[in-house]
Design an enzyme around this catalytic site. Structure first.
Site, PDB file in Angstrom:
ATOM      1  N   ASN A  89      -6.874   6.256  21.742  1.00 20.90           N
ATOM      2  CA  ASN A  89      -8.337   6.452  21.800  1.00 20.90           C
ATOM      3  C   ASN A  89      -9.071   5.152  22.093  1.00 20.90           C
ATOM      4  OD1 ASN A  89      -7.977   5.100  19.418  1.00 20.90           O
ATOM      5  ND2 ASN A  89      -9.285   6.414  18.182  1.00 20.90           N
ATOM      6  N   THR A 108       4.780  -1.478   7.239  1.00 23.01           N
ATOM      7  CA  THR A 108       4.619  -2.932   7.138  1.00 23.01           C
ATOM      8  C   THR A 108       5.323  -3.488   5.900  1.00 23.01           C
ATOM      9  OG1 THR A 108       2.998  -4.702   6.831  1.00 23.01           O
ATOM     10  CG2 THR A 108       2.351  -2.545   6.035  1.00 23.01           C
ATOM     11  N   TYR A 140      -5.892  -2.324   4.557  1.00 26.81           N
ATOM     12  CA  TYR A 140      -5.056  -1.830   5.670  1.00 26.81           C
ATOM     13  C   TYR A 140      -3.619  -1.598   5.177  1.00 26.81           C
ATOM     14  CZ  TYR A 140      -1.239  -2.763   8.804  1.00 26.81           C
ATOM     15  OH  TYR A 140      -0.009  -2.711   9.393  1.00 26.81           O
ATOM     16  N   HIS A 141      -3.051  -2.610   4.514  1.00 23.45           N
ATOM     17  CA  HIS A 141      -1.666  -2.463   4.042  1.00 23.45           C
ATOM     18  C   HIS A 141      -1.555  -1.296   3.051  1.00 23.45           C
ATOM     19  CE1 HIS A 141      -1.535  -6.712   5.509  1.00 23.45           C
ATOM     20  NE2 HIS A 141      -0.289  -6.421   5.799  1.00 23.45           N
ATOM     21  N   SER A 190      -3.898  -5.865   1.172  1.00 23.67           N
ATOM     22  CA  SER A 190      -5.168  -5.585   1.870  1.00 23.67           C
ATOM     23  C   SER A 190      -5.342  -4.079   1.880  1.00 23.67           C
ATOM     24  CB  SER A 190      -5.171  -6.120   3.307  1.00 23.67           C
ATOM     25  OG  SER A 190      -4.610  -5.168   4.199  1.00 23.67           O
ATOM     26  N   LYS A 220      -0.904   1.929   4.649  1.00 22.86           N
ATOM     27  CA  LYS A 220       0.502   2.104   5.065  1.00 22.86           C
ATOM     28  C   LYS A 220       1.351   2.618   3.891  1.00 22.86           C
ATOM     29  CE  LYS A 220       0.476   0.454   9.374  1.00 22.86           C
ATOM     30  NZ  LYS A 220       1.235   0.819  10.553  1.00 22.86           N
ATOM     31  N   VAL A 274      -4.270 -23.157   8.524  1.00 27.10           N
ATOM     32  CA  VAL A 274      -3.408 -22.767   7.401  1.00 27.10           C
ATOM     33  C   VAL A 274      -4.323 -22.353   6.250  1.00 27.10           C
ATOM     34  CG1 VAL A 274      -1.756 -23.633   5.695  1.00 27.10           C
ATOM     35  CG2 VAL A 274      -1.566 -24.329   8.101  1.00 27.10           C
ATOM     36  N   ASN A 333      -9.017   6.862   9.702  1.00 19.02           N
ATOM     37  CA  ASN A 333      -8.141   6.910  10.879  1.00 19.02           C
ATOM     38  C   ASN A 333      -6.674   6.983  10.459  1.00 19.02           C
ATOM     39  OD1 ASN A 333      -7.652   6.517  13.925  1.00 19.02           O
ATOM     40  ND2 ASN A 333      -6.308   5.037  12.945  1.00 19.02           N
ATOM     41  N   GLN A 368       7.602  -3.442   8.980  1.00 16.75           N
ATOM     42  CA  GLN A 368       7.607  -4.546   9.936  1.00 16.75           C
ATOM     43  C   GLN A 368       6.835  -5.746   9.412  1.00 16.75           C
ATOM     44  OE1 GLN A 368       7.426  -4.395  14.642  1.00 16.75           O
ATOM     45  NE2 GLN A 368       5.422  -4.070  13.776  1.00 16.75           N
TER      46      GLN A 368
END
Ligand code: USQ
Length: 411
Positions: free
Chosen positions: A33, A158, A195-196, A193, A199, A284, A132, A222
């Site tokens: 998309n 992940t 996002y993680h 996070s 997963k 860093v 999503n 991954q």
């Protein structure tokens, strides 16, 4: 050769995967998309070089190789779009032959918002990430339940699902003895996070689908991926030069993957090489002892290929840790500095206040045998590999935007 459906086939990993399987003679259908491109535009983060649209890429690939990749531009969080790939009602946005290819034997699931920083910009981006990622996965498992329980799913998860526990990380599962009895469970997950976290929720949804409906799923944990060129992007750039098709295209490498170096979508090593080339002190975060498992983009392709060739069994959730070697942020910074200096760049290292909430010194000992046992041959992060990355980035040096390198999105 089997039919492979690639969800999220326009992204950093999705497009190289699409060419990889097409090049090996598979029927490939790809859907996207344009989330990544649209988000890059909306957030004004830029890319190292422009890439043609997914339909244009499929056309160029067809002109160069004679191999068809069927394309659908559509949103997989809409269940009807997801289901159309299994019911036969799919409407191709581009194909040489618009006849339905049939139900896919394998689905590669990359169709997710992939960035930790994006998921924490604010509640709006958090919600986009949650809706999503979870809707796409849920739509997929229901489409499989209703149309094709034998289709094998290869999902990109992940390593961040595990976090950084103070014990060894196993490949997906942990046997636990409690009050004299034993059982096997998903390895404890604690993401760093939002996002993680989605997963982790994906894994839970897929594990539910496996338990309830005997689905067959491989979930690949991954680590951060680095790299630009793959065998197919190199083949296509050689051929496009031969055909004199270079005019107006991105440096004749029109089939190269999308490459981000900004704080939101760029992964660390890709960012460091770009920073080295433009003389931006390497960013860093904090003490730099954060250790992760890394892999070359070419190894992502090998890993999904080996997983496709030797699928999970019906009723199995198979989990592999998809990393090839571990490095701390400091290791990567020092390596970038050393290689950069060798190539004539004055690479400096900066320690910024860490915008993320994460352990900066920690134990890290993940197992990662499964994919090697399936036959994956790692491309390690050698000096030559890094020099090659510097050389590709150098060609695009003039267009690199320093203003997108660090914004400091706080957790
Ligand atoms: N880091 C820095 N400086 C930077 C960027 C990152 O010190 O400029 C540090 C981060 O704080 C983190 C590590 O480097 O400790 C890795 O960061 P990253 O941005 O390369 O990776 P991450 O946010 O973890 O996410 C990436 C991908 C994601 C994938 C994940 C695998 O964006 O899709 O799931 O890598 S893993 O890291 O194993 O969870």
């Amino acid at each position: 050769m089997s039919h492979i459906l690639i969800l999220g086939g326009d992204g950093y990993l999705g497009w190289p995967t699409t060419m990889y399987f097409s090049n090996r003679g598979h029927d490939v259908t790809v859907v996207d998309n344009y989330f990544r491109r649209n988000a890059c535009t909306e957030l004004d983060v830029g890319m190292l070089y422009p890439v043609p649209s997914l339909m244009e890429r499929a056309k160029i690939w067809y002109e160069l190789t004679g191999k068809e990749i069927k394309v659908v531009i559509g949103d997989l969080s809409d269940p009807e779009i997801m289901r159309s790939f299994f019911s036969g009602r799919v409407e191709y946005s581009w194909a040489v032959d618009k006849k339905f290819t049939g139900i896919p034997e394998t689905v590669m699931h990359y169709a997710e918002q992939p960035s930790g920083p994006y998921s924490l910009i604010n509640y709006k981006y958090a919600n986009i990430t949650l809706t999503n990622n979870l809707l796409v996965t849920n739509n997929l498992i229901f489409a499989l339940r209703d149309f094709s329980r034998g289709t094998h799913v290869v999902h990109i998860g992940t390593m961040g699902e595990y976090g950084t526990p103070n014990i060894d990380i196993e490949e997906g599962w942990l046997e636990i003895e409690h009050k004299g009895r034993k059982d096997k469970f998903l390895y404890p997950r604690q993401a760093s996070s939002l996002y993680h976290t989605t997963k982790i929720m994906d894994t839970d949804l897929m594990w539910f689908g496996v338990r309830m409906w005997d689905l067959r799923i491989t979930d690949l944990m991954q680590g951060p991926v680095y790299g630009i060129e793959t065998e197919e992007s190199e083949i296509s750039s050689q051929r496009s030069e031969v055909r004199g098709r270079t005019a107006g295209r991105a440096d004749s490498h029109e089939l190269r993957t999308i490459f981000n170096y900004d704080e939101i979508f760029g992964t660390i090593l890709n960012r460091f090489v770009v920073q080295g080339v433009v003389g931006y002190p390497l960013t860093v975060y904090g003490k730099g002892g954060q250790t992760r498992g890394y892999l070359n983009i070419n190894d992502t392709l090998q890993c999904v290929h080996m997983s496709e060739k030797a699928p999970a069994q019906q009723g199995e959730l198979r989990i592999f840790n998809q990393i090839m070697e571990t490095f701390s942020v400091n290791d990567l910074a020092e390596k970038t500095q050393r290689i950069g200096k060798k190539l004539g760049y004055d690479v400096r290292i900066d320690h910024l206040e860490n915008p993320r909430k994460e352990a900066e010194e920690h134990y890290y000992n993940p197992a990662y045998r499964g994919l090697l046992d399936l036959g994956v041959k790692p491309h390690y992060l050698t000096d030559e590999m890094m020099e090659e990355m510097f050389r590709v980035v150098e060609k695009h040096k003039d267009g690199i935007r320093k203003d997108v390198i660090f914004r400091g999105i706080k957790w």
